[in-house]
Design an enzyme around this catalytic site. Structure first.
Site, PDB file in Angstrom:
ATOM      1  N   GLU A  61      14.050  85.216  23.850  1.00 52.81           N
ATOM      2  CA  GLU A  61      13.643  84.283  22.792  1.00 52.81           C
ATOM      3  C   GLU A  61      13.357  85.037  21.501  1.00 52.81           C
ATOM      4  O   GLU A  61      13.771  84.628  20.409  1.00 52.81           O
ATOM      5  CB  GLU A  61      12.379  83.503  23.212  1.00 52.81           C
ATOM      6  N   CYS A  95       6.490  85.200  22.971  1.00 56.88           N
ATOM      7  CA  CYS A  95       7.612  84.448  22.404  1.00 56.88           C
ATOM      8  C   CYS A  95       7.151  83.111  21.847  1.00 56.88           C
ATOM      9  O   CYS A  95       7.630  82.661  20.802  1.00 56.88           O
ATOM     10  CB  CYS A  95       8.702  84.253  23.459  1.00 56.88           C
TER      11      CYS A  95
HETATM   12  N1  THU Z   1      11.794  87.586  29.682  1.00 57.30           N
HETATM   13  C1  THU Z   1      12.397  86.924  28.649  1.00 57.30           C
HETATM   14  O1  THU Z   1      13.468  87.319  28.174  1.00 57.30           O
HETATM   15  N2  THU Z   1      11.765  85.828  28.154  1.00 57.30           N
HETATM   16  C2  THU Z   1      10.551  85.383  28.578  1.00 57.30           C
HETATM   17  O2  THU Z   1       9.984  84.502  27.956  1.00 57.30           O
HETATM   18  C3  THU Z   1       9.937  85.950  29.769  1.00 57.30           C
HETATM   19  C4  THU Z   1      10.549  87.189  30.289  1.00 57.30           C
HETATM   20  C5  THU Z   1      12.435  88.805  30.193  1.00 57.30           C
HETATM   21  C6  THU Z   1      11.654  90.049  29.933  1.00 57.30           C
HETATM   22  C7  THU Z   1      12.153  90.954  31.018  1.00 57.30           C
HETATM   23  O3  THU Z   1      13.332  91.595  30.552  1.00 57.30           O
HETATM   24  C8  THU Z   1      12.526  90.014  32.146  1.00 57.30           C
HETATM   25  O4  THU Z   1      12.590  88.722  31.574  1.00 57.30           O
HETATM   26  C9  THU Z   1      11.524  89.988  33.292  1.00 57.30           C
HETATM   27  O5  THU Z   1      10.250  89.787  32.826  1.00 57.30           O
END
Ligand code: THU
Length: 142
Positions: A61, A95
């Site tokens: 995000e 985010c």
């Molecule tokens: N992650 C996201 O890309 N967005 C979120 O809102 C939560 C988590 C990613 C971060 C990390 O690379 C993986 O998901 C596991 O936490």
């Protein structure tokens, strides 16, 4: 967004799925794709990018927000996020806070790859009530 904008959700889904496939997540093996619709009609996509020094990783995000701002746009009007299951991943606190910098509220659709029945549509205001926003910083009137 109303039913009339289903076509827009479809475009956001396509963009999120495409970018999710490019996520760099060798540590979590949890690829995330996010697509933001800007007021201009343009779509900005971002994926999570991890790092061996785990704390430096960035979420999908926020990565999409960076794309939007770098392109010169600051008005997101809808967000779609796609994760793997078992349930649709909801944006993390950081985010949510980064989104609320640019929009008081907007619809957020959360999806699981290949499992449309797990789709849920929420909103930024629902996910982050009583947010600390830029206008919180306005000087006090004396
Ligand atoms: N992650 C996201 O890309 N967005 C979120 O809102 C939560 C988590 C990613 C971060 C990390 O690379 C993986 O998901 C596991 O936490």
């Amino acid at each position: 967004m109303s039913k009339a904008t289903d076509v827009v959700w479809e475009a956001l889904e396509e963009a999120a799925l495409e970018v999710q496939a490019r996520a760099y997540c060798p540590y979590s093996e949890y690829p995330v794709g996010a697509a933001i619709l800007g007021r201009s009609g343009r779509i900005y996509a971002g994926c999570n990018v991890e790092n061996a020094a785990y704390g430096h990783s960035i979420c999908a995000e926020r990565s999409a927000i960076m794309q939007m701002v770098a392109a010169g746009e600051r008005e997101p009007i809808a967000v779609l996020v796609v994760t793997r299951g078992p349930k649709a991943g909801s944006p993390c606190g950081a985010c949510r806070q980064m989104l609320v910098e640019f929009a008081e509220d907007l619809p957020i659709r959360l999806m699981v790859n290949g499992e449309p029945e797990r789709t849920r549509t929420t909103s930024l205001a629902e996910l982050l009530p009583d947010a600390f926003r830029p206008d919180s910083l306005l000087p006090k009137k004396s």
